[in-house]
Motif scaffolding. Structure first.
Motif, mmCIF file in Angstrom:
data_model
loop_
_atom_site.group_PDB
_atom_site.id
_atom_site.type_symbol
_atom_site.label_atom_id
_atom_site.label_comp_id
_atom_site.label_asym_id
_atom_site.label_seq_id
_atom_site.Cartn_x
_atom_site.Cartn_y
_atom_site.Cartn_z
ATOM 1 N N ARG A 83 -4.733 -0.154 -8.656
ATOM 2 C CA ARG A 83 -5.014 -1.575 -8.489
ATOM 3 C C ARG A 83 -4.751 -2.304 -9.791
ATOM 4 N N ILE A 84 -4.362 -3.560 -9.675
ATOM 5 C CA ILE A 84 -4.238 -4.420 -10.846
ATOM 6 C C ILE A 84 -5.609 -5.030 -11.099
ATOM 7 N N VAL A 85 -6.253 -4.585 -12.179
ATOM 8 C CA VAL A 85 -7.611 -5.065 -12.454
ATOM 9 C C VAL A 85 -7.599 -6.293 -13.358
ATOM 10 N N GLU A 86 -6.508 -6.467 -14.135
ATOM 11 C CA GLU A 86 -6.380 -7.644 -14.989
ATOM 12 C C GLU A 86 -4.913 -7.988 -15.121
ATOM 13 N N PRO A 130 -5.544 7.862 -1.196
ATOM 14 C CA PRO A 130 -4.967 6.542 -1.480
ATOM 15 C C PRO A 130 -4.609 6.404 -2.951
ATOM 16 N N LEU A 131 -3.540 5.665 -3.245
ATOM 17 C CA LEU A 131 -3.140 5.400 -4.622
ATOM 18 C C LEU A 131 -3.045 3.901 -4.873
ATOM 19 N N ILE A 132 -2.148 3.231 -4.163
ATOM 20 C CA ILE A 132 -2.002 1.778 -4.297
ATOM 21 C C ILE A 132 -2.449 1.137 -2.989
ATOM 22 N N GLU A 133 -3.377 0.213 -3.048
ATOM 23 C CA GLU A 133 -3.908 -0.435 -1.855
ATOM 24 C C GLU A 133 -3.837 -1.951 -2.001
ATOM 25 N N ASP A 134 -3.136 -2.610 -1.079
ATOM 26 C CA ASP A 134 -3.093 -4.069 -0.962
ATOM 27 C C ASP A 134 -2.789 -4.738 -2.306
ATOM 28 N N LEU A 135 -1.664 -4.336 -2.918
ATOM 29 C CA LEU A 135 -1.277 -4.876 -4.218
ATOM 30 C C LEU A 135 -0.296 -6.020 -4.018
ATOM 31 N N SER A 136 -0.542 -7.120 -4.702
ATOM 32 C CA SER A 136 0.363 -8.273 -4.649
ATOM 33 C C SER A 136 0.604 -8.762 -6.070
ATOM 34 N N LEU A 137 1.864 -9.063 -6.385
ATOM 35 C CA LEU A 137 2.197 -9.642 -7.677
ATOM 36 C C LEU A 137 3.581 -10.262 -7.584
ATOM 37 N N VAL A 138 3.859 -11.152 -8.548
ATOM 38 C CA VAL A 138 5.164 -11.819 -8.608
ATOM 39 C C VAL A 138 5.696 -11.722 -10.029
ATOM 40 N N ALA A 139 6.955 -11.294 -10.165
ATOM 41 C CA ALA A 139 7.656 -11.297 -11.445
ATOM 42 C C ALA A 139 8.766 -12.330 -11.336
ATOM 43 N N SER A 175 0.858 -1.187 0.000
ATOM 44 C CA SER A 175 0.000 0.000 0.000
ATOM 45 C C SER A 175 0.892 1.235 0.000
ATOM 46 N N PHE A 176 0.475 2.242 -0.774
ATOM 47 C CA PHE A 176 1.260 3.471 -0.852
ATOM 48 C C PHE A 176 0.354 4.621 -1.263
ATOM 49 N N ARG A 177 0.646 5.797 -0.721
ATOM 50 C CA ARG A 177 -0.058 7.018 -1.117
ATOM 51 C C ARG A 177 0.909 8.188 -1.003
ATOM 52 N N TYR A 178 0.846 9.112 -1.982
ATOM 53 C CA TYR A 178 1.676 10.311 -1.929
ATOM 54 C C TYR A 178 1.192 11.260 -0.839
ATOM 55 N N ALA A 179 -0.110 11.459 -0.796
ATOM 56 C CA ALA A 179 -0.725 12.304 0.232
ATOM 57 C C ALA A 179 -1.505 11.408 1.176
#
Length: 639
Positions: free
Chosen positions: A600-603, A403-412, A395-399
């Protein structure tokens, strides 16, 4: 903001001045030497008027002696004067030890004058030595201050620079530090000399005549009150002056950086109007600061002249009464000038001192800014660097309130090419900035090969990453130097190989100076596409284990882009790559495509999978080719 009325009141003048002087502490031995030399020099100068006063007494006594009959003693001449009813003349003869019939003692006078000359020469030499030492102290202190500011800038987080206009920050680290240097150089020596002169001269004045010394001291409290009142009104103006200077620099820097756009949109008048408005504010603040503080000098001279008149009147009466010699009065008048002169000098330096402290406050604001979190004391190491990147509930937000990024999970996975697409503001660039630790997470963690990136040093983390941005950055230097920036110590053959792989070699060969062609600091003598090619070559040379491409081919032509796609495909082999792209045709061969909206990653999936799903990615893809001619196939991408 009217002249004479402070636009901003400095609330930290005293603490800032003490902090500025505190930076001189590492040079205590030299400062002790400066003080010692100043004491000796001022002491010798203070004795000079007394010695010259004795010379005046010798001359005056010789002139009076010639007017008296020879063969009589001083006591007899004085008794004869009293018998004639001239008691004052008798007191003068007695007080000055006049020898009747004798003229001026030229040998004694010569010795006294030589002594005075020696005193003044020695005082000048000591003052020169003191100035040499103090100059070294001040310049080394400012040198260290510049180093501290430079080191501080390297420790500041990226959000700090996001909030600061570049021109304003440049003004703080250049103009303000230069102003501090000038203020310290001109005020420290003068303040020290002036204060010691006041003490030394005051001691000599009390030695000659306590009564006249008290008359002279009446001017001191009056001078202090006048100086304080004027200085209090001008300090706010000095703060405003340097604040407006920084803002004006910011406007000028912005206007010149974007001068082409200003001309394209015909906004010269608006830019000139904004400049004129800020320039007017700077003028008013500067005029108010200089005018108000400039009143101090004439006010102090007026007070000094009043003191001078009082001393001359009282001293003349005491000479006439025989209680003082003419030489002592002459010396005292010189001392009165020497007494008021340093007070006037200190008062006149108030504007320079206030200006320097105002600049110091602005520099200290940079030094006190909150720093990025420090690297771990015992950093972790990636034992088996493969390039696996994992976001875990990030989770990250500039202000804080947005909110900008909330509970994002991914693997590269290692060797994968991960493309990140989405509308502007979706958080694509933010995602890769978080990998680089340009910003700190609010929650969750990011791992590189199983190691939390916060446990790595930033140098170690960023040394494993190659990054090519849409906004190219080249420094003033040759094309060869700009490419070699990616890996210091690279050989000439390695630099040329990177240039050939990225097709930089193709256009460099057509230049008269080849790889020795100098790129200016703005890169104005290279096209946007050529600059981007050079930055890509720089990333090739770095041979990173993790590659980040943020619209890296946006400024190159179509043919070059096809060639670069092939080159970057080779570069991405065996490396994990994050590719931010707006042109979806360039990322069709990506192993994983992330479609982002509102942080958010929607797809996520491959190009074919996402098109088949008919969701947000498919809509975005069709929108890009909606202008194609009916029945015309979609553009193919070189594989």
């Amino acid at each position: 903001m009217g002249a004479g009325m402070p636009a901003e009141r400095s609330m930290t003048f005293g603490p800032s001045a003490r902090r500025l002087l505190g930076r001189l502490r590492p040079h205590r031995p030299q400062l002790v030497g400066v003080v010692g030399l100043a004491v000796l020099g001022v002491g010798l100068s203070a004795v000079g008027p007394k010695v010259l006063g004795h010379a005046t007494d010798l001359i005056f006594a010789g002139v009076l002696g010639r007017q008296l009959p020879p063969g009589t003693t001083t006591e007899q001449a004085a008794a004869a004067a009293r018998a004639a009813g001239d008691d004052s003349f008798a007191d003068v003869i007695t007080r000055m030890g006049v020898v009747p019939g004798a003229g001026i003692d030229t040998s004694a006078l010569a010795r006294v004058l030589l002594l005075a000359l020696g005193l003044y020469v020695a005082a000048a030499a000591l003052t020169w030595w003191q100035g040499w030492l103090l100059t070294g102290v001040v310049q080394r202190t400012v040198h260290r201050l510049r180093e501290d500011v430079e080191a501080k800038l390297n420790r500041l987080p990226l959000p700090y620079f996001d909030r600061q206009p570049r021109g304003e920050l440049l003004s703080r680290v250049t103009n303000d530090i230069d102003n501090i240097s000038i203020s310290l150089q001109q005020t420290l020596s003068q303040l020290l000399t002036s204060l010691l002169t006041v003490v030394g001269v005051l001691a000599m004045m009390f030695w000659i005549s306590p009564l006249l010394a008290l008359v002279a001291l009446v001017a001191v409290p009056l001078s202090v009150v006048v100086t304080q009142r004027i200085a209090k009104r001008s300090q706010g103006q000095f703060i405003a002056q340097w604040t407006h200077t920084g803002e004006l620099n910011g406007q000028v820097e912005e206007a010149f950086t974007g001068h082409e756009l200003v001309k394209v949109f015909g906004r010269q008048r608006e830019v000139q109007a904004a400049f004129a408005a800020k320039n007017e504010e700077l003028f008013r603040a500067s005029f108010g600061a200089q005018f108000i503080s400039g009143i101090i000098m004439p006010a102090m001279m007026f007070i000094g002249n009043l003191s001078y008149v009082a001393i001359a009147v009282v001293g003349g009466l005491r000479v006439a009464s025989g209680t003082m010699t003419l030489g002592d009065v002459q010396a005292f008048i010189q001392y009165s000038r020497q007494f008021t002169q340093p007070l006037t000098q200190v008062a006149s330096m108030a504007n320079l001192l206030q200006s320097g402290v105002a600049s110091a406050e602005r520099v200290f604001a940079v030094l006190d800014a909150e720093e990025q979190t420090p690297d771990p004391a015992v950093p972790a190491r990636v034992a088996d660097p493969r390039g696996r990147v994992e976001f875990q509930h990030v989770s990250f937000r500039y202000a804080p309130e947005k909110p900008l990024i909330e509970d994002l999970s991914l693997v590269a996975e290692p060797g994968q090419t991960v493309a990140i697409v989405g509308p502007t503001g979706a958080g694509k660039t933010t995602l890769v900035n978080l990998i680089m630790r340009f910003y700190e997470l609010d929650a969750g963690r990011i791992t590189l090969d199983g190691v939390d990136v916060t446990r790595l040093t930033r140098d170690d983390l960023r040394g494993r990453v190659g990054m090519v941005l849409q906004d190219t950055w080249l420094f003033g230097g040759t094309i060869r130097d700009n490419i070699a920036y990616g890996r210091p110590g690279a050989t000439e053959e390695e630099i040329l190989a990177a240039a050939r792989a990225t097709f930089v070699d193709r256009f460099v060969r057509s230049l008269p100076d080849g790889y020795d062609t100098v790129i200016d600091e703005e890169g104005s003598n290279a096209s946007a596409g050529e600059k981007q090619l050079i930055t890509i070559a720089r990333a090739f040379l770095a041979e990173p284990s993790l590659l980040i491409l943020d619209e890296a081919t946006s400024s190159v032509d179509t043919r070059t882009e096809v060639l670069l796609q092939r080159a970057m495909a080779a570069l991405r082999s065996d490396r994990t790559s994050f590719v931010i792209a707006h042109r979806l045709s360039t990322i069709r061969d990506a192993d994983l495509i992330l479609m982002m909206e509102d942080g958010r990653i929607v797809e996520q999936g491959t190009h074919d999978e996402l098109l088949a799903a008919g969701g947000a990615y498919a809509r975005l893809y069709r929108a890009q080719f909606s202008q194609a001619t009916a029945g015309e196939p979609e553009p193919a991408v070189a594989q």
